[in-house]
Write a protein that holds these residues in place. Structure first.
Motif, PDB file in Angstrom:
ATOM      1  N   ALA A   1       0.823  -1.209   0.000  1.00  0.00           N
ATOM      2  CA  ALA A   1       0.000   0.000   0.000  1.00  0.00           C
ATOM      3  C   ALA A   1       0.858   1.261   0.000  1.00  0.00           C
ATOM      4  O   ALA A   1       0.530   2.252  -0.667  1.00  0.00           O
ATOM      5  N   ILE A   2       1.971   1.231   0.717  1.00  0.00           N
ATOM      6  CA  ILE A   2       2.844   2.407   0.796  1.00  0.00           C
ATOM      7  C   ILE A   2       3.587   2.615  -0.520  1.00  0.00           C
ATOM      8  O   ILE A   2       3.628   3.715  -1.075  1.00  0.00           O
ATOM      9  N   ARG A   3       4.207   1.546  -1.035  1.00  0.00           N
ATOM     10  CA  ARG A   3       5.052   1.682  -2.228  1.00  0.00           C
ATOM     11  C   ARG A   3       4.253   2.005  -3.484  1.00  0.00           C
ATOM     12  O   ARG A   3       4.695   2.776  -4.336  1.00  0.00           O
ATOM     13  N   TYR A   4       3.078   1.404  -3.600  1.00  0.00           N
ATOM     14  CA  TYR A   4       2.294   1.604  -4.822  1.00  0.00           C
ATOM     15  C   TYR A   4       1.102   2.533  -4.606  1.00  0.00           C
ATOM     16  O   TYR A   4       0.892   3.466  -5.371  1.00  0.00           O
ATOM     17  N   GLY A   5       0.343   2.283  -3.559  1.00  0.00           N
ATOM     18  CA  GLY A   5      -0.839   3.101  -3.336  1.00  0.00           C
ATOM     19  C   GLY A   5      -0.524   4.533  -2.966  1.00  0.00           C
ATOM     20  O   GLY A   5      -1.198   5.467  -3.419  1.00  0.00           O
ATOM     21  N   TYR A   6       0.517   4.731  -2.140  1.00  0.00           N
ATOM     22  CA  TYR A   6       0.848   6.079  -1.672  1.00  0.00           C
ATOM     23  C   TYR A   6       1.922   6.748  -2.522  1.00  0.00           C
ATOM     24  O   TYR A   6       1.727   7.861  -3.026  1.00  0.00           O
ATOM     25  N   GLN A   7       3.064   6.070  -2.690  1.00  0.00           N
ATOM     26  CA  GLN A   7       4.179   6.693  -3.400  1.00  0.00           C
ATOM     27  C   GLN A   7       3.964   6.781  -4.907  1.00  0.00           C
ATOM     28  O   GLN A   7       4.457   7.702  -5.549  1.00  0.00           O
ATOM     29  N   ARG A   8       3.227   5.840  -5.500  1.00  0.00           N
ATOM     30  CA  ARG A   8       3.024   5.848  -6.953  1.00  0.00           C
ATOM     31  C   ARG A   8       1.593   6.221  -7.344  1.00  0.00           C
ATOM     32  O   ARG A   8       1.227   6.147  -8.510  1.00  0.00           O
TER      33      ARG A   8
END
Length: 218
Positions: free
Chosen positions: A177-184
């Motif tokens: 969730a952090i790497r794709y949902g938030y950062q990307r």
């Protein structure tokens, strides 16, 4: 990102979350159950009363429960490295997960054991049962529905903790969730991650409630 790519990522990271939760649950029970029992039996009027030991154990549990998990994860990085050789990855996350959940579970164990009627303990005493026998044959079996309910709550909490572990590279759905949902800004993947977490929690809660009810009927 295609649906196939999202499906693959969700599958892999769900497996990592399951691995973290299963292993940390095992170690949480191994640490939290005896700690909760000790809190009860060393208390005033318990089977092994010891005011000093009880206060020390209560202090340890209270300190463990007072720390927000995100702070605990960072604080125990040196210990995690010492035990696991690294502070990153799914396996390393088991250390802070266990340390965060064990005091929580210990209090739930204590609550479940205190609900066992004192008359049953007294009856076992009258029959000549030893104190250890009373713990193993009376207290724990009689408190089993409450223990199962407490374990269910703990597993749900561990799922939540495992999601937070993604903030320090712990892997799993939180990391996804952090790497794709938030950062990307992959909103669709973020929503899918939330849905998977909700489904997992519902399954765990339903299973735990069902087992607790069946034990209570017997």
């Amino acid at each position: 990102m295609t649906w196939d790519e999202m499906g693959q990522l969700l599958w892999e990271n769900t497996g990592q979350t399951a691995q973290m939760v299963v292993w940390s649950t095992l170690f949480t029970v191994l640490l939290g159950l005896p700690l909760g029992v000790a809190l009860v039996v060393t208390d005033r009027g318990g089977l092994f009363p010891s005011w000093t030991l009880n206060r020390v154990l209560a202090l340890i549990v209270n300190i463990g429960r007072s720390l927000p998990f995100i702070i605990l994860m960072i604080a125990v990085i040196p210990l995690t490295r010492l035990i696991m050789g690294t502070s990153l990855g799914t396996a390393a996350t088991v250390v802070p997960l266990t340390l965060g959940a064990a005091p929580f579970f210990a209090r739930l164990v204590e609550t479940a054991l205190r609900e066992v009627g004192g008359d049953k303990v007294q009856a076992a005493h009258a029959m000549g049962a030893s104190r250890m026998t009373i713990v193993g044959k009376v207290l724990l079996p009689e408190a089993m529905p409450g223990l199962v309910a407490g374990l269910t709550v703990t597993v749900v909490a561990l799922i939540s903790y495992s999601a937070m572990a993604g903030t320090i590279g712990g892997g799993g759905l939180g990391d996804l969730a952090i790497r794709y949902g938030y950062q990307r800004f992959e909103t669709t993947l973020m929503v899918a991650t939330v849905v998977v977490l909700i489904v997992i929690v519902q399954l765990v809660q339903t299973l735990g409630d069902t087992v607790a009810r069946r034990i209570a009927r017997n």
